[in-house]
Design an enzyme around this catalytic site. Structure first.
Site, short mmCIF file in Angstrom:
data_model
loop_
_atom_site.label_atom_id
_atom_site.label_comp_id
_atom_site.label_asym_id
_atom_site.label_seq_id
_atom_site.Cartn_x
_atom_site.Cartn_y
_atom_site.Cartn_z
N THR A 1 89.90 26.82 78.72
CA THR A 1 91.18 26.84 79.42
C THR A 1 91.17 27.86 80.56
OG1 THR A 1 93.50 27.48 79.13
CG2 THR A 1 91.95 28.47 77.62
N ASP A 2 92.06 27.65 81.53
CA ASP A 2 92.20 28.64 82.61
C ASP A 2 92.87 29.92 82.13
OD1 ASP A 2 94.80 27.67 82.32
OD2 ASP A 2 95.04 27.07 84.42
N GLU A 3 93.50 29.88 80.93
CA GLU A 3 94.24 31.06 80.46
C GLU A 3 93.32 32.25 80.19
OE1 GLU A 3 97.30 30.61 77.62
OE2 GLU A 3 97.90 28.65 78.37
N LYS B 1 90.27 31.76 72.77
CA LYS B 1 89.46 30.86 73.60
C LYS B 1 88.42 31.66 74.39
CE LYS B 1 89.82 26.95 74.14
NZ LYS B 1 89.26 25.79 73.41
N TYR C 1 96.21 33.21 71.81
CA TYR C 1 95.50 31.93 72.06
C TYR C 1 94.40 32.13 73.10
CZ TYR C 1 94.58 27.53 74.51
OH TYR C 1 93.95 26.48 75.14
N ASN D 1 96.73 23.24 83.04
CA ASN D 1 97.67 22.54 82.14
C ASN D 1 97.54 21.02 82.27
OD1 ASN D 1 98.87 25.27 82.46
ND2 ASN D 1 100.43 24.38 81.14
P1 NAD Z 1 95.79 19.56 70.55
O1 NAD Z 1 96.44 20.70 69.84
O2 NAD Z 1 96.61 18.42 71.01
O3 NAD Z 1 94.60 18.97 69.66
C1 NAD Z 1 93.72 19.78 68.94
C2 NAD Z 1 93.02 18.90 67.94
O4 NAD Z 1 92.08 19.72 67.22
C3 NAD Z 1 93.95 18.27 66.89
O5 NAD Z 1 93.64 16.92 66.72
C4 NAD Z 1 93.66 19.07 65.64
O6 NAD Z 1 93.86 18.33 64.44
C5 NAD Z 1 92.20 19.44 65.84
N1 NAD Z 1 91.83 20.67 65.09
C6 NAD Z 1 92.47 21.86 65.09
N2 NAD Z 1 91.85 22.72 64.26
C7 NAD Z 1 90.77 22.05 63.75
C8 NAD Z 1 89.75 22.40 62.83
N3 NAD Z 1 89.72 23.62 62.26
N4 NAD Z 1 88.79 21.49 62.53
C9 NAD Z 1 88.82 20.26 63.09
N5 NAD Z 1 89.80 19.85 63.94
C10 NAD Z 1 90.76 20.75 64.27
O7 NAD Z 1 95.03 20.25 71.78
P2 NAD Z 1 94.77 19.71 73.25
O8 NAD Z 1 95.90 20.09 74.11
O9 NAD Z 1 94.31 18.30 73.20
O10 NAD Z 1 93.55 20.67 73.65
C11 NAD Z 1 92.21 20.28 73.33
C12 NAD Z 1 91.27 21.37 73.83
O11 NAD Z 1 91.42 21.52 75.24
C13 NAD Z 1 91.52 22.73 73.22
O12 NAD Z 1 90.27 23.36 73.01
C14 NAD Z 1 92.30 23.47 74.29
O13 NAD Z 1 92.07 24.88 74.21
C15 NAD Z 1 91.73 22.87 75.55
N6 NAD Z 1 92.62 22.85 76.71
C16 NAD Z 1 93.87 22.32 76.62
C17 NAD Z 1 94.68 22.25 77.75
C18 NAD Z 1 96.06 21.65 77.71
O14 NAD Z 1 96.79 21.74 78.70
N7 NAD Z 1 96.50 21.02 76.64
C19 NAD Z 1 94.21 22.75 78.97
C20 NAD Z 1 92.93 23.31 79.02
C21 NAD Z 1 92.14 23.35 77.89
O1 DAU Z 2 96.69 26.43 81.23
C1 DAU Z 2 96.09 25.68 80.22
C2 DAU Z 2 96.92 25.81 78.96
O2 DAU Z 2 98.11 25.08 79.18
C3 DAU Z 2 96.20 25.28 77.72
O3 DAU Z 2 95.05 26.06 77.47
C4 DAU Z 2 97.12 25.32 76.50
O4 DAU Z 2 96.46 24.71 75.39
C5 DAU Z 2 98.36 24.53 76.83
O5 DAU Z 2 99.27 24.63 75.76
C6 DAU Z 2 99.03 25.06 78.11
O6 DAU Z 2 99.58 26.39 77.91
P1 DAU Z 2 101.02 26.82 78.49
O7 DAU Z 2 101.51 27.95 77.70
O8 DAU Z 2 100.98 26.95 79.97
O9 DAU Z 2 101.82 25.43 78.16
P2 DAU Z 2 103.30 25.17 77.60
O10 DAU Z 2 103.54 23.70 77.73
O11 DAU Z 2 103.52 25.81 76.28
O12 DAU Z 2 104.22 25.93 78.65
C7 DAU Z 2 104.19 25.59 80.03
C8 DAU Z 2 105.16 26.52 80.75
O13 DAU Z 2 106.50 26.20 80.33
C9 DAU Z 2 104.96 27.99 80.39
O14 DAU Z 2 105.22 28.78 81.54
C10 DAU Z 2 106.01 28.26 79.32
C11 DAU Z 2 107.15 27.33 79.71
N1 DAU Z 2 107.95 26.81 78.57
C12 DAU Z 2 107.30 26.22 77.54
C13 DAU Z 2 108.00 25.74 76.46
C14 DAU Z 2 107.28 25.10 75.28
C15 DAU Z 2 109.34 26.90 78.60
O15 DAU Z 2 109.92 27.42 79.57
N2 DAU Z 2 110.03 26.42 77.53
C16 DAU Z 2 109.43 25.86 76.45
O16 DAU Z 2 110.13 25.44 75.49
#
Ligand code: NAD
Ligand code: DAU
Length: 350
Positions: A131-133, A160, A156, A185
């Site tokens: 992730t970019d975080e 990562k 988190y 995101n």
């Molecule tokens: P998600 O939470 O939707 O899915 C995660 C999946 O991993 C789920 O299906 C869960 O059951 C599985 N999982 C969790 N713990 C596990 C374990 N111990 N063993 C086996 N399976 C397990 O997450 P996502 O948003 O699809 O993110 C997927 C990946 O991409 C993550 O590594 C996250 O850090 C990364 N990522 C997400 C975003 C985003 O915006 N969502 C952005 C950048 C990177």
């Molecule tokens: O940047 C990549 C990351 O993006 C991934 O690594 C994470 O897995 C993914 O969850 C996401 O993280 P964020 O914290 O940026 O996503 P989230 O959707 O939780 O929040 C997006 C923005 O919105 C953040 O600034 C917080 C704000 N927010 C979020 C929620 C859930 C609100 O204002 N209200 C809310 O209820």
């Protein structure tokens, strides 16, 4: 013939990556390993579940013996590692789950790859999805590049970052052919409604308050999930061992502006008076340690591997809204039971 392990394939991004690979590589065997936590859902994959080149295995990457057994059984050539605890707010409430899944789980997979590949690395890849975080938080200017120093600020992000360090260490120490990507995101169909966009879509449908943290002036760089799946395939196929590629949408939005646009789209789709959903916006207590701005320089992956985003934000947002409106059963299923408890703790008792 190649054997590919995808971890976390029942989650949001994982399910799109599974679908892409199953359709694009009919001669490859794709094994999806997922624990099916609250975020994993096999309903995300009903369209590919009967394909001959696809197999689902329920299991936990934290269980090292189980992971070794799976590598022994399937002789994987490639790993795409997405499984993780992924929600920042949950990491603030319950950090140890993140240490276990994201750090221990990753190291278990690295150990298994190292053991079974036994220094025969030709055609093998360990593709780690991050992730970019990990880069921290930006001010008004600048972009994260692959050489931005790590500065994780939420539990988190710290978990990562730790996993990224282990992946690079296994490359440096053992020569393991790893490749990393750090993405901004994601949004799109199948995202669990704890994240901003699907949570707000669900609340708008139900005419519930839209809880914007702080002043709503935090900035995120949004990428349509299918573009991320394409980027993952590109990095897997073309990425050089030991390299990192940033992935992003060149698409920065202030939260409050994004929420207003979402409200407009939802009012249109639901046939509500313009302005109805904006009336639901409620400013609430800020997230602890809330990062101000993320933005990715995705120049390296374009120059070196030829990937760039294809879906513009307005189009992607409409597709996303339409998916949630036509999949209300999915939404109802994932928001029953434990979700209600989570919602109360996160938004009503904080
Ligand atoms: P998600 O939470 O939707 O899915 C995660 C999946 O991993 C789920 O299906 C869960 O059951 C599985 N999982 C969790 N713990 C596990 C374990 N111990 N063993 C086996 N399976 C397990 O997450 P996502 O948003 O699809 O993110 C997927 C990946 O991409 C993550 O590594 C996250 O850090 C990364 N990522 C997400 C975003 C985003 O915006 N969502 C952005 C950048 C990177
Ligand atoms: O940047 C990549 C990351 O993006 C991934 O690594 C994470 O897995 C993914 O969850 C996401 O993280 P964020 O914290 O940026 O996503 P989230 O959707 O939780 O929040 C997006 C923005 O919105 C953040 O600034 C917080 C704000 N927010 C979020 C929620 C859930 C609100 O204002 N209200 C809310 O209820």
């Amino acid at each position: 013939m190649e054997n590919i392990l995808i971890t976390g394939g029942a989650g949001f991004i994982g399910s799109h990556a599974v679908r892409l690979l199953v359709n694009k590589y009919p001669k490859s065997a794709i094994v999806n390993l997922d624990k099916l936590t609250y975020a994993g859902n096999l309903l995300n994959l009903t369209d590919v579940e009967d394909r001959p080149n696809y197999r689902f295995v329920k299991g936990d990457i934290v269980d090292g013996r189980f992971v070794f057994g799976l590598f022994e059984q399937f002789a994987f050539d490639k790993v795409i590692h997405l499984a993780a605890e992924s929600h920042v707010d949950r990491s603030i409430a319950n950090t140890m789950d993140f240490v276990q899944a994201n750090v221990t789980g990753t190291v278990n997979l690295l150990n298994a790859a190292r053991h079974f590949w036994k220094d025969h690395y030709e055609g093998r890849r360990f593709c780690h999805i991050s992730t970019d975080e990990v880069y921290g938080s930006l001010g008004d200017d600048g972009l994260f590049t692959e050489s931005t120093p790590y500065d994780p600020r939420s539990p988190y992000a710290a978990s990562k970052a730790a996993s990224d360090h282990f992946v690079r260490a296994y490359h440096h120490t053992f020569g393991l052919p790893v490749v990393l990507s750090n993405c901004s995101n994601n949004y799109g169909p199948n995202q669990f409604p704890e994240k901003l966009i699907p949570l707000f879509i669900n609340n708008i449908i139900q005419k519930k308050p839209l809880p914007v943290y702080g002043k709503g002036d935090n900035v995120r760089d949004w990428l349509y999930v299918e573009d991320h799946a394409l980027a993952i395939d590109t990095v897997l196929r073309k990425g050089a061992p030991g390299e990192t590629y940033n992935i992003g949408g060149h698409n920065e939005w202030k939260n409050i502006d994004l929420v207003r646009l979402l409200c407009q789209v939802m009012d249109g789709r639901l046939g509500r008076e313009p302005g109805t959903s904006e009336g639901l916006i409620t400013f609430v207590k800020d997230r602890a340690g809330h990062d101000q701005r993320y933005a990715i320089d995705a120049g390296k992956i374009l120059r070196e591997l030829g990937w760039k985003p294809t879906v513009n934000f307005e189009e992607g947002l409409r597709k996303t809204v339409d998916w949630y409106l036509s999949n209300e059963q999915w939404l109802r299923q994932v928001t029953s039971g434990d979700y209600q408890k989570y919602y109360r703790q996160q938004y009503e008792e904080r």
